[in-house]
Design an enzyme around this catalytic site. Structure first.
Site, PDB file in Angstrom:
ATOM      1  N   GLU A 208      52.773  24.750  50.139  1.00  0.00           N
ATOM      2  CA  GLU A 208      53.662  23.576  50.197  1.00  0.00           C
ATOM      3  C   GLU A 208      52.945  22.324  49.683  1.00  0.00           C
ATOM      4  O   GLU A 208      52.849  21.303  50.370  1.00  0.00           O
ATOM      5  CB  GLU A 208      54.209  23.374  51.627  1.00  0.00           C
ATOM      6  CG  GLU A 208      55.098  24.533  52.046  1.00  0.00           C
ATOM      7  CD  GLU A 208      55.954  24.295  53.289  1.00  0.00           C
ATOM      8  OE1 GLU A 208      55.762  23.278  53.979  1.00  0.00           O
ATOM      9  OE2 GLU A 208      56.822  25.150  53.562  1.00  0.00           O
ATOM     10  N   GLU A 332      57.861  32.249  53.068  1.00  0.00           N
ATOM     11  CA  GLU A 332      58.256  31.726  54.386  1.00  0.00           C
ATOM     12  C   GLU A 332      59.779  31.745  54.454  1.00  0.00           C
ATOM     13  O   GLU A 332      60.441  31.075  53.647  1.00  0.00           O
ATOM     14  CB  GLU A 332      57.729  30.309  54.611  1.00  0.00           C
ATOM     15  CG  GLU A 332      56.232  30.264  54.857  1.00  0.00           C
ATOM     16  CD  GLU A 332      55.714  28.889  55.237  1.00  0.00           C
ATOM     17  OE1 GLU A 332      56.463  28.094  55.845  1.00  0.00           O
ATOM     18  OE2 GLU A 332      54.537  28.616  54.914  1.00  0.00           O
TER      19      GLU A 332
HETATM   20  O1  AHR Z   1      55.953  28.170  59.397  1.00  0.00           O
HETATM   21  C1  AHR Z   1      55.717  26.893  59.863  1.00  0.00           C
HETATM   22  C2  AHR Z   1      55.409  25.889  58.757  1.00  0.00           C
HETATM   23  O2  AHR Z   1      56.534  25.732  57.947  1.00  0.00           O
HETATM   24  C3  AHR Z   1      54.322  26.271  57.797  1.00  0.00           C
HETATM   25  O3  AHR Z   1      53.065  25.978  58.272  1.00  0.00           O
HETATM   26  C4  AHR Z   1      54.643  25.443  56.606  1.00  0.00           C
HETATM   27  O4  AHR Z   1      54.189  26.008  55.409  1.00  0.00           O
HETATM   28  C5  AHR Z   1      56.148  25.298  56.660  1.00  0.00           C
HETATM   29  O5  AHR Z   1      56.547  23.990  56.473  1.00  0.00           O
END
Ligand code: AHR
Length: 527
Positions: A208, A332
């Site tokens: 990110e 994610e």
């Molecule tokens: O999964 C939780 C968080 O969500 C992670 O650390 C991040 O990459 C995302 O914003």
């Protein structure tokens, strides 16, 4: 009193009225019959292979995912092997997890790997600034993670630090983990008790980078990716699949720039998308357990937005990479609710219900349908965080409804996808409507065909009439995951409240398979 004269016309009228009365009496109050769905399973026109990595998971130094969930330390009274809890390992082994992404997430871009090696009591501490501001003692580091991967039988997917690290630091980590040379980092690894290098097949260059990973613009990150990527080497016996940090859901420009500038240097480009019942309201996301049908509908509708994301990001990637060499890695995904009342807001601890199981089934069906481009996915997260597989509390442990979807769907790992043409009624609530049925199918190496079906409607069953093309099925068996309540869940006291059971609602007649799909259910059939 005068008796009315009974003419033939009058007699006919009386008879008609009596018949009408009888019909009204015999008809039940208006209940629309559930409309059926039809599906054509084209077993003779196989699609791309479903990459097993679509079933990857994510374990971050966040709340009680690593500490308490995976790692309890060798001196813990909780049964463990070299500090890693045995009950969690046993549950995860059943899922044949293809890879685990670690150490973050946002944590990855403030993690300095050299603090997590050597004698544990001498490791420097740090503050986990993203997740609760707790002190991280670095007792779970590279060696412990690799041990965990070996214990559950999975492959490491390591995420390197771009945001607050250096090129040298990342370069040396890769050398430490994967080089067998008589070199400084390989020798440091040997000194720390691991003679042979590990295999690290997947490596992400930052996380990110548009946000917690450094607030970069895509043009800047694309150049940074190229720079860092130049120095992480493929040492003999290890080849890195290099994942560039991708878009925040709807940000198509990020994908456009990364593909234009750095497609040649990458093997995969990530995409993050979370399902919130509230859509984009991060202040009030909604409860994981106390929700009404409107929140059920909103959660599933927002989950199905993944379809649009996969389609749009894939279309951009197709422009630069028509051969589909670069994989889209959804590293994610999952539900994100308000934390359980009374828990640390920075620990992202949430319960998991049948609704989450439906979310998992919908996402997997979409990933299968986009198997030409989606080469990996990692649910967030593995233990005690967000849409988790496993919940622990001290020595107690339970698996979640989401765990069971991973368990049921694992038959699709590495199988060849088979196209399904689906016509489905909508599940409607007020002015909202989504497809009631979602489906995907595949054929495994042994020739067995699996059809996975989800009914999103929490009230109405659906009959799915399937035409099997190019498949002479002799028998059908299956399992179902459902429950009486939308928010049914497993707890430490009742760990088996939501669990798959044999499914008897499917029947075969020649090339026609008829499935009576109960309301709010996930069904996996084997043909
Ligand atoms: O999964 C939780 C968080 O969500 C992670 O650390 C991040 O990459 C995302 O914003």
């Amino acid at each position: 009193m005068k008796t009315p004269h009974l003419t033939p016309w009058r007699l006919a009228g009386l008879l008609a009225a009596a018949v009408a009365l009888l019909l009204v009496a015999c008809t039940k109050p208006a209940q629309p019959a559930p409309a059926g769905a039809t599906l054509v399973l084209k077993a003779g026109s196989p699609g791309p292979v479903i990459n097993p990595n679509i079933y990857g998971q994510f374990a971050e130094h966040l709340g009680h995912c690593i500490y308490g969930g995976v790692w309890v330390g060798p001196d813990s009274p909780i049964p463990n092997t070299r500090g890693i809890r045995n009950d969690v390992v046993a549950a995860l082994r059943e899922l044949h997890v293809p890879n685990v992404r670690w150490p973050g997430g946002c944590f990855a871009d403030e993690y300095h790997w050299k603090n997590g090696i050597g004698p544990r009591e001498q490791r420097p501490k740090m503050i986990n600034t993203h997740w609760g501001g707790v002190v991280e003692d670095n007792s779970f580091g590279t060696h412990e993670f690799m041990d965990f991967c070996e214990q559950i039988g999975t492959q490491p997917y390591v995420c390197g630090n771009v945001g607050s690290g250096t090129v040298q630091e990342m370069m040396e980590w890769v050398e430490y983990m994967t080089s067998d040379a008589d070199s400084p980092m390989a020798n440091l690894r040997r000194k720390n008790g691991h003679d042979k290098p590990w295999k690290v097949p997947y490596f992400a260059v930052g996380n990110e980078s548009w946000g917690c990973g450094g607030s970069m613009r895509p043009e800047y990150y694309a150049d940074e990716f190229r720079r860092y990527n130049t120095f992480i080497k493929n040492y003999p016996g290890n080849r890195l699949y290099r994942v560039a940090g991708g878009s925040n859901g709807n940000d198509l420009n990020w994908t456009e720039v990364l593909m234009a500038v750095a497609a040649k240097q990458m093997n995969g480009l990530s995409l993050h998308y979370y399902t919130l019942p509230s859509g984009n309201n991060w202040q009030k996301k909604g409860s994981a357990t106390e929700f009404d049908e409107a929140a059920w509908m909103a959660t599933l509708r927002n989950t199905l937005h993944m379809e649009e994301l996969l389609t749009k990001h894939s279309a951009i990637m197709d422009k630069y990479d028509p051969q589909k060499r670069v994989g889209l890695i959804v590293d994610e995904w999952g539900t994100w609710y308000d934390v359980e009342p009374g828990t640390n807001p920075g620990f992202l601890y949430q319960q998991n219900t049948l609704r989450d199981a439906i979310v998992a089934g919908l996402n997997f069906n979409l990933f299968h349908q986009h198997a030409d481009r989606v080469a990996g996915a990692n649910i967030a997260q593995m233990v005690n965080v967000l849409q988790t597989m496993i919940l622990t509390d001290g020595p107690k442990m339970t698996v979640t409804p989401t765990y069971w979807v991973f368990e049921m769907y694992q038959v699709h790992q590495g199988a060849t996808s088979l196209p399904v043409e689906l016509t489905t009624p909508d599940y409607k609530l007020g002015d909202q409507a989504i497809p009631a049925v979602s489906a995907s199918a595949s054929r495994d190496a042994a020739g067995k065909v699996h059809l996975s079906l989800v009914n999103t409607d929490p009230q109405q069953p659906v009959t799915v009439t399937c035409t099997l093309e190019g498949l002479a099925a002799k028998a059908v068996t299956g399992r179902i995951l459902t429950a009486a309540e939308m928010n049914a869940r497993n707890t430490f006291e009742a760990p088996n409240a939501v669990k798959p059971v044999p499914f008897t609602g499917a029947s075969l007649a020649g090339a026609t398979l008829t499935v009576a799909l109960p309301a709010k259910s996930v069904v996996v059939l084997e043909l």
